[in-house]
Scaffold this active site. Structure first.
Site, short mmCIF file in Angstrom:
data_model
loop_
_atom_site.label_atom_id
_atom_site.label_comp_id
_atom_site.label_asym_id
_atom_site.label_seq_id
_atom_site.Cartn_x
_atom_site.Cartn_y
_atom_site.Cartn_z
N ARG A 55 0.84 -1.21 0.00
CA ARG A 55 0.00 0.00 0.00
C ARG A 55 0.87 1.26 0.00
NH1 ARG A 55 -1.98 1.90 4.40
NH2 ARG A 55 -2.16 -0.12 5.42
N TYR A 108 -15.97 18.11 -13.99
CA TYR A 108 -16.47 16.74 -13.93
C TYR A 108 -17.37 16.61 -12.71
CZ TYR A 108 -16.41 11.67 -13.58
OH TYR A 108 -16.78 10.36 -13.49
N ASP A 184 -7.05 19.52 -13.94
CA ASP A 184 -7.47 18.19 -14.40
C ASP A 184 -7.20 18.15 -15.90
OD1 ASP A 184 -8.86 15.97 -15.39
OD2 ASP A 184 -10.41 16.10 -13.85
N LYS A 209 -9.22 7.19 -19.02
CA LYS A 209 -9.70 7.74 -20.30
C LYS A 209 -8.61 7.62 -21.38
CE LYS A 209 -13.23 8.68 -17.67
NZ LYS A 209 -13.42 9.96 -17.01
C1 LIG Z 1 -13.71 10.39 -15.73
C2 LIG Z 1 -13.15 11.68 -15.23
C3 LIG Z 1 -12.70 11.79 -13.90
C4 LIG Z 1 -12.83 10.66 -12.91
O1 LIG Z 1 -11.95 9.62 -13.18
P1 LIG Z 1 -12.25 8.07 -12.78
O2 LIG Z 1 -11.06 7.37 -13.35
O3 LIG Z 1 -13.55 7.72 -13.44
O4 LIG Z 1 -12.33 8.00 -11.32
C5 LIG Z 1 -12.16 12.99 -13.51
N1 LIG Z 1 -12.05 14.05 -14.35
C6 LIG Z 1 -12.48 13.99 -15.62
C7 LIG Z 1 -12.34 15.17 -16.50
C8 LIG Z 1 -13.04 12.79 -16.10
O5 LIG Z 1 -13.48 12.75 -17.37
#
Ligand SMILES: *Cc1c(COP(=O)(O)O)cnc(C)c1O
Length: 389
Positions: A55, A108, A184, A209
């Protein structure tokens, strides 16, 4: 484990994605890092810097963490998390109790939920603004008589409205009031923009993504060049326990190898489809930063390399038509998420938590790497079928 770093010139991100995190080139060494399945490590006495428990740190994380750092031009290894939200939760905790988190109104949706929940726990507030409107964001950083921001959260382009922020200006404004600037970078990827070079303190990714790119793994990452911030995030990862498994981590690095190819193809597809959809008689509105009609097109052209592979579409016929279109497509996949090799679409307001300022009939399209003509023909057919009822 090495990342080639030619002394003559900085390697381009396309090359880093391929060459990063490889095992050292000794005779007979494998070309890919191994997956190590071990929850614990042989260890006696007071634990020091050596591996101790999985961890805290594992050898399977290192190659991905090093490669993500190189892609974002960070001086310290990234930190991988079990999901994008795992990373975002840890980064949000950098905000001071009793302060403000300033965030895009179209961030998001789970990010906004997490920020609001944290603020409620800690006597803080979340102030939302149109992240494309730099003056409006600056105005809510430290207004008279209200708690000043300790974190400015930026998403650019935003999910799903595709607003493009002036990251350098926002980072400077955040620093002026003593706030951290977090970006982000999920939509743009490090190929599209590298916010740490534009003044941001921390970059977060939903690796799920574009970076992993094949819709087969959930994983996140945070990247910073600040040792103190990284130590706080590492401590939170260890105590919160949002750690990725070795197989997921390996799959993400495997997917990352083709990032440049995938992004190039899907961006080109997205721009072509956006242009064609703009002239489609059954389409009311198309959003994509690459279109001259996009309100921040000039800014995107100045600050980004490419315009991303997400677009928005509002079909004639409103919400019912958007739902019908989601069912009529055959090549496009009706599903949430984005950034996979396969093209997908989703009416975002089907999610109760989505911002009410996102139009009910807006579809978010994630353009994949298929042949653009097949994507076009499928969409055009589905639009006509929908209009015909
Ligand atoms: C999908 C997404 C997240 C969250 O990520 P997960 O891997 O689903 O936890 C955060 N920010 C953006 C812009 C996203 O598209």
């Amino acid at each position: 484990m090495t990342t080639p770093d030619s002394r003559q010139h900085r390697l381009s991100p396309a090359t880093i994605a391929v060459a990063g995190g490889r095992p050292a080139r000794t005779q007979g060494a494998p070309v890919n890092p191994p997956v190590v399945l071990s929850s614990t490590y042989t260890s006696t006495g007071e634990p020091g810097d050596d591996r101790f428990y999985a961890r805290y740190d594992t050898e399977t994380w290192g190659p991905l963490e090093q490669t993500l750092a190189a892609l974002e031009e960070a001086t310290l290894p990234a930190l991988v998390f079990s999901s994008g939200m795992g990373a975002i939760d840890a980064v949000l905790r950098l905000a001071e109790p009793g302060s403000a988190i300033v965030a895009p109104r179209h961030a998001y949706l789970a990010t906004l939920t997490a920020a609001r929940e944290q603020a409620a726990r800690e006597g803080s507030v979340v102030r939302e603004a149109d992240i494309a409107d730099t003056d409006a964001v600056v105005a809510v950083l430290a207004p008279e008589g209200e708690p000043a921001a300790s974190v400015l959260w930026v998403e650019s382009p935003t999910n799903p409205m595709l607003e493009v922020a002036d990251v350098p200006a926002l980072a400077a404004a955040a620093h002026e009031v003593g706030a951290l600037c977090v970006v982000d970078n999920t939509f743009a990827t490090p190929l599209g923009q590298r916010p740490l070079t534009q003044g941001a303190d921390v970059v977060v990714h939903s690796v799920t993504k574009h970076l992993a790119g094949h819709s087969d793994v959930v994983l996140g990452a945070a990247v910073t060049s600040d040792g103190e911030i990284r130590a706080r995030l590492h401590a939170r990862r260890t105590s919160g326990g949002a750690v990725p498994g070795p197989f997921e981590t390996w799959l993400a690095l495997r997917g990352l190898r083709t990032l440049a190819l995938r992004v190039e193809r899907s961006q080109a597809n997205a721009l072509e489809l956006a242009r064609r959809l703009g002239d489609h008689p059954l389409v009311v509105a198309v959003g994509h930063p690459g279109l001259p009609t996009h309100p921040q097109h000039e800014r995107a052209a100045r600050l980004m390399d490419g315009f991303g592979s997400i677009l928005t579409l509002r079909p004639a016929g409103g919400t019912a038509a958007a739902e019908a279109l989601s069912r009529a497509v055959e090549v496009w996949l009706p599903a949430t998420s984005l950034g996979g090799v396969e093209s997908s679409l989703e009416r975002r307001r089907r999610l109760a938590a989505e911002a009410p300022t996102v139009p009910e009939d807006l579809l978010r399209l994630s353009v994949g790497v298929e042949d653009v003509e097949d994507l076009w023909i499928d969409l055009d057919r589905a639009l006509r079928a929908t209009a015909a009822g």
